[in-house]
Enzyme design. Structure first.
Site, PDB file in Angstrom:
ATOM      1  N   HIS A   1      14.138 -12.984  35.740  1.00  0.00           N
ATOM      2  CA  HIS A   1      14.084 -12.531  37.287  1.00  0.00           C
ATOM      3  C   HIS A   1      13.329 -13.664  38.304  1.00  0.00           C
ATOM      4  CE1 HIS A   1      11.831  -9.267  36.470  1.00  0.00           C
ATOM      5  NE2 HIS A   1      11.561  -9.461  37.550  1.00  0.00           N
TER       6      HIS A   1
ATOM      7  N   HIS B   1      12.046 -13.994  41.966  1.00  0.00           N
ATOM      8  CA  HIS B   1      11.828 -13.214  43.324  1.00  0.00           C
ATOM      9  C   HIS B   1      11.815 -14.346  44.494  1.00  0.00           C
ATOM     10  CE1 HIS B   1      10.295  -9.292  41.887  1.00  0.00           C
ATOM     11  NE2 HIS B   1       9.845  -9.890  40.790  1.00  0.00           N
TER      12      HIS B   1
HETATM   13  P1  AMP Z   1       9.320  -7.388  38.230  1.00  0.00           P
HETATM   14  O1  AMP Z   1       8.014  -6.495  38.587  1.00  0.00           O
HETATM   15  O2  AMP Z   1       8.978  -8.715  38.608  1.00  0.00           O
HETATM   16  O3  AMP Z   1       9.520  -7.137  36.473  1.00  0.00           O
HETATM   17  O4  AMP Z   1      10.489  -7.334  39.134  1.00  0.00           O
HETATM   18  C1  AMP Z   1      11.507  -6.191  39.013  1.00  0.00           C
HETATM   19  C2  AMP Z   1      11.756  -5.883  40.376  1.00  0.00           C
HETATM   20  O5  AMP Z   1      13.187  -5.317  40.298  1.00  0.00           O
HETATM   21  C3  AMP Z   1      11.179  -5.103  41.139  1.00  0.00           C
HETATM   22  O6  AMP Z   1      10.555  -5.767  42.609  1.00  0.00           O
HETATM   23  C4  AMP Z   1      12.164  -3.858  41.397  1.00  0.00           C
HETATM   24  O7  AMP Z   1      11.769  -3.390  42.672  1.00  0.00           O
HETATM   25  C5  AMP Z   1      13.322  -4.470  41.252  1.00  0.00           C
HETATM   26  N1  AMP Z   1      14.408  -3.487  40.990  1.00  0.00           N
HETATM   27  C6  AMP Z   1      14.269  -2.644  40.069  1.00  0.00           C
HETATM   28  N2  AMP Z   1      15.320  -1.927  39.826  1.00  0.00           N
HETATM   29  C7  AMP Z   1      16.238  -2.315  40.776  1.00  0.00           C
HETATM   30  C8  AMP Z   1      17.544  -2.216  41.344  1.00  0.00           C
HETATM   31  N3  AMP Z   1      18.173  -1.030  40.814  1.00  0.00           N
HETATM   32  N4  AMP Z   1      18.051  -2.776  42.500  1.00  0.00           N
HETATM   33  C9  AMP Z   1      17.292  -3.650  42.778  1.00  0.00           C
HETATM   34  N5  AMP Z   1      16.073  -4.141  42.361  1.00  0.00           N
HETATM   35  C10 AMP Z   1      15.385  -3.579  41.456  1.00  0.00           C
END
Ligand code: AMP
Length: 157
Positions: A143, A145
Site C-alpha cells: 500500500h 500512503h
Molecule cells: P502500514 O503501517 O504502512 O502497514 O500502514 C497500514 C495503514 O493501514 C495504517 O496507517 C492504518 O491506520 C491503516 N489501516 C488499518 N486498518 C484500516 C482500515 N480498516 N481502514 C483504513 N485504514 C486502515
C-alpha cells in the site's frame, strides 16, 4: 501573577502531554509493525482484502479495475489516503515485487497523481511505502500512503 503562572504551567503540561502521546504512538506503531512481521502469515488475507471485497466499511475515495484508495482509519495528516492493488498477487510488500509487477506498480504511482488532484493537494504531498519491520509496515498487502493538507517535516522519524 498567580493566574499567569497557572496558565503557563497549564500550557507546558499540554505540550508535555502532547510530546509523550506522540512518543507513545510511535512506540505503539513500532511494536505493531514488529508483531506483524513476526506473526503474520504473509500469504494469508489481510484487512485490506476485506475492504476490497466490501466486507468491512471504508471511506473509498478512488477505484478503478486495478486499484482501490480509501481514507486511513488513523490519519496522520488532514488528507491521508491508502492506495492498494485490488489483487495482491504476491505483493505483500514492495521488496517482494518482481518484473511481472511493473505494470501495477506504474499504475499505482499514476493513480497517486490522480487522487492527489482529486483531493486538491495543489501545494504538494508525500507518498510513503512502509516496507517490513524497519519500515514500520503493519499490513502485508502493498500500500501507498498519500499524505497532505499540511506542511510535512523532513527527515521523517
Ligand atoms: P502500514 O503501517 O504502512 O502497514 O500502514 C497500514 C495503514 O493501514 C495504517 O496507517 C492504518 O491506520 C491503516 N489501516 C488499518 N486498518 C484500516 C482500515 N480498516 N481502514 C483504513 N485504514 C486502515
Amino acid at each position: 501573577m498567580l493566574h499567569q503562572l497557572g496558565s503557563e504551567v497549564g500550557t507546558k503540561s499540554c505540550v508535555l502531554l502532547k510530546f509523550f502521546s506522540v512518543v507513545k504512538a510511535k512506540a505503539d506503531e513500532e511494536t505493531a509493525a514488529k508483531a506483524a512481521a513476526r506473526t503474520t502469515d504473509k500469504s494469508s488475507p489481510t484487512i485490506f482484502d476485506k475492504i476490497v471485497k466490501k466486507e468491512i466499511p471504508a471511506t473509498i475515495v478512488y477505484e478503478d479495475e486495478k486499484v482501490l484508495a480509501f481514507r486511513d482509519i488513523n490519519p496522520q495528516a488532514p488528507v491521508h489516503v491508502v492506495l492498494i492493488p485490488k489483487d495482491r498477487d504476491g505483493l505483500t510488500q514492495l521488496s517482494k515485487s518482481d518484473p511481472r509487477h511493473k505494470d501495477i506498480l506504474g499504475h499505482l504511482l499514476y493513480s497517486v497523481k490522480v487522487i492527489a488532484d482529486q483531493e486538491g493537494l495543489t501545494d504538494g504531498y508525500r507518498v510513503v511505502i512502509n516496507d517490513g519491520p524497519n519500515g514500520c509496515q503493519s499490513v502485508y498487502h502493498l500500500h501507498l500512503h498519500i499524505l497532505g493538507g499540511r506542511q510535512l517535516k523532513w527527515p521523517p522519524g
